[in-house]
Design an enzyme around this catalytic site. Structure first.
Site, mmCIF file in Angstrom:
data_model
loop_
_atom_site.group_PDB
_atom_site.id
_atom_site.type_symbol
_atom_site.label_atom_id
_atom_site.label_comp_id
_atom_site.label_asym_id
_atom_site.label_seq_id
_atom_site.Cartn_x
_atom_site.Cartn_y
_atom_site.Cartn_z
ATOM 1 N N ASP A 245 1.538 2.746 3.520
ATOM 2 C CA ASP A 245 0.680 3.928 3.345
ATOM 3 C C ASP A 245 1.519 5.204 3.324
ATOM 4 O O ASP A 245 1.073 6.256 3.779
ATOM 5 C CB ASP A 245 -0.403 4.007 4.433
ATOM 6 N N HIS B 211 -4.414 -0.414 6.076
ATOM 7 C CA HIS B 211 -3.908 0.431 7.160
ATOM 8 C C HIS B 211 -4.807 0.424 8.402
ATOM 9 O O HIS B 211 -5.330 1.444 8.829
ATOM 10 C CB HIS B 211 -3.653 1.868 6.699
ATOM 11 N N HIS C 139 1.422 5.440 -1.797
ATOM 12 C CA HIS C 139 1.002 6.551 -2.662
ATOM 13 C C HIS C 139 2.259 7.106 -3.326
ATOM 14 O O HIS C 139 3.099 7.711 -2.649
ATOM 15 C CB HIS C 139 0.316 7.650 -1.834
ATOM 16 N N LEU C 140 2.372 6.876 -4.633
ATOM 17 C CA LEU C 140 3.558 7.374 -5.350
ATOM 18 C C LEU C 140 3.304 8.725 -5.999
ATOM 19 O O LEU C 140 4.237 9.320 -6.552
ATOM 20 C CB LEU C 140 4.009 6.356 -6.401
ATOM 21 N N ARG C 141 2.049 9.183 -5.970
ATOM 22 C CA ARG C 141 1.692 10.491 -6.564
ATOM 23 C C ARG C 141 1.974 10.506 -8.062
ATOM 24 O O ARG C 141 2.145 9.480 -8.686
ATOM 25 C CB ARG C 141 2.431 11.647 -5.846
ATOM 26 N N HIS D 298 -10.463 1.214 2.084
ATOM 27 C CA HIS D 298 -10.263 2.250 3.090
ATOM 28 C C HIS D 298 -11.457 2.114 4.025
ATOM 29 O O HIS D 298 -12.562 2.543 3.691
ATOM 30 C CB HIS D 298 -10.194 3.643 2.462
ATOM 31 N N HIS E 84 3.179 14.650 1.241
ATOM 32 C CA HIS E 84 2.614 15.959 0.900
ATOM 33 C C HIS E 84 3.717 16.978 1.141
ATOM 34 O O HIS E 84 4.439 16.875 2.141
ATOM 35 C CB HIS E 84 1.428 16.314 1.819
ATOM 36 N N ALA F 103 -3.833 15.094 5.102
ATOM 37 C CA ALA F 103 -3.546 13.874 5.862
ATOM 38 C C ALA F 103 -2.519 13.053 5.110
ATOM 39 O O ALA F 103 -2.629 12.897 3.894
ATOM 40 C CB ALA F 103 -4.823 13.066 6.033
ATOM 41 N N HIS G 74 0.862 -1.204 0.000
ATOM 42 C CA HIS G 74 0.000 0.000 0.000
ATOM 43 C C HIS G 74 0.887 1.239 0.000
ATOM 44 O O HIS G 74 1.471 1.591 1.017
ATOM 45 C CB HIS G 74 -0.897 0.009 1.241
ATOM 46 N N LEU H 254 -4.694 9.536 7.795
ATOM 47 C CA LEU H 254 -5.987 8.855 7.862
ATOM 48 C C LEU H 254 -5.796 7.382 7.497
ATOM 49 O O LEU H 254 -5.077 7.099 6.541
ATOM 50 C CB LEU H 254 -6.994 9.508 6.908
ATOM 51 N N LYS I 35 -9.511 -0.490 -5.480
ATOM 52 C CA LYS I 35 -9.485 0.228 -4.194
ATOM 53 C C LYS I 35 -10.812 0.922 -3.973
ATOM 54 O O LYS I 35 -11.290 1.665 -4.831
ATOM 55 C CB LYS I 35 -8.349 1.260 -4.211
#
Ligand code: NCD
Ligand code: ZN
Length: 363
Positions: free
Chosen positions: A253, A180, A21-23, A142, A257, A269, A19, A225, A105
């Site tokens: 996760d 998560h 987030h590579l953006r 989620h 940012h 978050a 899990h 989150l 997802k």
């Protein structure tokens, strides 16, 4: 009898991150190397703006990820479809058959970053979930309700009873990852869910409880989150992650940012833990006397659940104190520095990743 000396190095089968987030765009370029330097594969979250919904979106995103990789890291991104009430089961099945989508997802609408276009009514997904059940495609959840009247610290536990339990009963063959998890209730629920239910556990939820966000003032770097809960929940998560049970596996996760987006009147978050994620898990497992179970959590349970082969390469963690920088200045695609605060900022970590030997040379 004297106790055995603590190990100076750990050789582990190369792990995966189930899990992350590579953006996209500039930030993708800046962060992807932190994941790819250690993990062989990662389940990449689709909550971009706009989200990844079609097979073509996913193919294009995969190409952008591969193009952004540092040379020679041998990393495979596994992509996911972002579910909406009107998701088309045929598009999802095609993407799965073509090896483009590994999973779907489900974000309840407005649950988190870029989730506004998520699912408003889970039962509207019935045809999609029936298809996924038939073809053996995992659903990643989620797991939080979004109703304003439910206290934010209760949203995961309420989701289990209101949505997850009925969903599993409606789809007895569907493979589900509760992503998560943050509560003792989720730990207990996943344990009794049989081999088709599993959960990812982040490094940060093993280390912080909700006090971290309010320590001497508001600390946005610990806001993510689902939000960290009370201490008893953190202890339940640590027991679960280090238990050796196959239903719990690694999912960072990691959710970067820019600092300016965290330190704002309405801050984002997400915790950026990728640069030291494995080192963080190693510290937790050592504190729990469970270093011998780190490899199964990081490198075995995940592929087994997803029906994928375990990685063949190895990585080495060396015992070596090193200071995590309080800020990272990452270079984006345009050569500008993006300032991001990593998890463990300003702390000394006792384990450090060493370059992996070629396959077969690990002792
Ligand atoms: C994630 C993000 O920023 O994309 N944020 C987070 O706090 N974990 C989204 C998510 O996984 O909820
Ligand atoms: Zn996430």
């Amino acid at each position: 009898m004297t106790a055995a000396a603590p190990p100076e190095r750990l050789v582990l089968r190369r792990p995966d991150d189930w899990h992350v987030h590579l953006r996209d765009g500039a930030l993708l370029q800046a962060v992807v190397g932190a994941t790819a330097r250690v993990f062989a594969r990662a389940i990449v979250m689709p909550n971009l703006s706009p989200p990844i919904t079609t097979v073509e979106d996913a193919r294009a995103y995969r190409s952008r990820i591969l193009a952004a990789l540092p040379d020679g890291c041998g990393f495979t991104p596994l992509l996911t479809h972002y579910l909406r009430d009107d998701s088309d089961p045929r598009e999802i099945a095609r993407g799965f058959a073509e090896g483009v989508f590994t999973a779907c997802k489900l974000y309840p609408a407005h649950a988190t970053t870029n989730a506004a276009a998520g699912v408003r009514e889970i039962t509207s997904l019935t045809p999609v979930l029936e298809t996924m059940e038939r073809i053996g495609m995992p659903l990643l959840l989620h797991g939080e309700v979004t109703d304003a009247e439910v206290d934010i610290f209760d949203r995961e536990a309420v989701f289990i009873e209101r949505h997850l339990r009925p969903l599993l009963a409606r789809h007895p063959g569907l493979k589900v990852v509760f992503e998560h998890i943050t509560t003792a209730e989720a730990v207990a629920f996943v344990r009794q869910g049989g081999p088709r239910l599993a959960a990812t556990i982040t490094p940060h939820h093993l280390r912080i409880n909700r006090n971290a966000m309010f320590n001497g003032g508001f600390r946005p770097d610990f806001y993510c989150l689902p939000v960290a809960k009370r201490e008893r929940h953190r202890l339940a998560l640590r027991a679960a992650a280090t238990s050796g049970e196959p239903c719990f596996f690694l999912g960072t996760d990691s959710a970067p940012h820019p600092r300016s987006a965290k330190e704002a009147a309405c801050g984002c978050a997400g915790i950026f833990n990728a640069p030291f994620a494995l080192e963080s898990y190693a510290l937790t497992f050592e504190e729990e006397g469970a270093l011998d179970r780190l490899e199964s959590f990081a490198s075995v349970h995940g592929p087994r659940f997803y029906g994928l082969p375990e990685n063949t390469g190895t990585i080495i963690l060396r015992r070596e104190d090193h200071l995590v920088p309080s800020r990272l200045h990452l270079n984006d695609a345009a050569g500008r520095a993006v300032e991001v605060v990593p998890f463990h900022a300003g702390e000394l970590l006792p384990w450090r990743l060493a370059p992996a030997p070629p396959d077969g040379e690990a002792s």
